[in-house]
Write a protein that holds these residues in place. Structure first.
Motif, PDB file in Angstrom:
ATOM      1  N   GLN A 216       0.864  -1.189   0.000  1.00 27.20           N
ATOM      2  CA  GLN A 216       0.000   0.000   0.000  1.00 27.20           C
ATOM      3  C   GLN A 216       0.898   1.236   0.000  1.00 27.20           C
ATOM      4  N   LEU A 217       0.583   2.215  -0.824  1.00 24.31           N
ATOM      5  CA  LEU A 217       1.393   3.430  -0.879  1.00 24.31           C
ATOM      6  C   LEU A 217       1.081   4.330   0.312  1.00 24.31           C
ATOM      7  N   THR A 218       2.136   4.938   0.863  1.00 25.35           N
ATOM      8  CA  THR A 218       1.927   5.895   1.956  1.00 25.35           C
ATOM      9  C   THR A 218       1.467   7.224   1.344  1.00 25.35           C
ATOM     10  N   GLU A 219       0.910   8.080   2.174  1.00 27.84           N
ATOM     11  CA  GLU A 219       0.448   9.391   1.714  1.00 27.84           C
ATOM     12  C   GLU A 219       1.607  10.196   1.122  1.00 27.84           C
ATOM     13  N   ASP A 220       2.780  10.136   1.780  1.00 27.33           N
ATOM     14  CA  ASP A 220       3.949  10.868   1.274  1.00 27.33           C
ATOM     15  C   ASP A 220       4.374  10.362  -0.093  1.00 27.33           C
TER      16      ASP A 220
END
Length: 187
Positions: free
Chosen positions: A106-110
């Motif tokens: 899952q990609l982080t917000e940053d």
């Protein structure tokens, strides 16, 4: 000397190719979902020749966050794994001897924001290219007018058409980046 219509048609084709290239380039940017396009730019050493992964293996997406690579030759597993690890994808290949699995975390917000910045940068490069093509058309039209090959009215109309064409292409570029940003930011 090319006519105004020929200049417009030639550069319209180049503008469309620029947008097509942008689409392909952005497809290689990792959004949250797995897609075979992620591996398009990864080259593998295939008997001394740099070759795209999809030309030495079958690439499948069985789940939204997994890519499965099945090399046509078992000897290619190490080379493909190495190419993926040294790429800028940030993925670790898992292999069981016959297939390579890539799990997309899952990609982080940053990381999402970073990807959007990268996408915008690449989009701006496409815009600059399209504006350069518009400049080429206008310069060609002005040269033709100076050489008395076209009338002042035709020149003015040609320049307006060049601007309309550019505006149309810019809207197309905006649609491409809008869709990609939406895809990247989707959780």
């Amino acid at each position: 000397m090319a006519t105004i219509e020929e200049m417009l048609a030639s550069n319209e084709d180049k503008m469309k190719k620029t947008i097509s290239y942008l689409r392909e380039d952005l497809a290689g940017l990792r959004a949250g979902r797995a897609t075979p396009a992620l591996l398009n730019k990864i080259m593998v050493d295939y008997y001394g020749t740099p070759t795209p992964v999809n030309q030495v293996a079958n690439v499948a997406v069985p789940e939204p966050r997994m890519i499965v690579i099945t090399p046509w030759e078992k000897t290619m597993i190490k080379a493909i794994s190495k190419a993926i690890m040294t790429s800028d994808l940030g993925l670790n290949p898992n292999t069981d001897g016959s297939v390579i699995r890539l799990n997309l975390p899952q990609l982080t917000e940053d990381r999402r924001k970073e990807l959007v910045k990268t996408a915008r940068k690449r989009t701006e490069e496409a815009r600059v290219t399209v504006r350069g093509l518009r400049r080429d058309i206008i310069e060609g039209i002005k040269k033709a007018e100076k050489a008395k090959q076209v009338t002042e009215d035709d020149s003015k109309e040609g320049q307006e058409n060049a601007q309309k064409l550019t505006d149309k292409m810019m809207k197309e570029i905006d649609k491409v980046i809008e869709a990609k940003e939406k895809e990247i930011m989707e959780v």
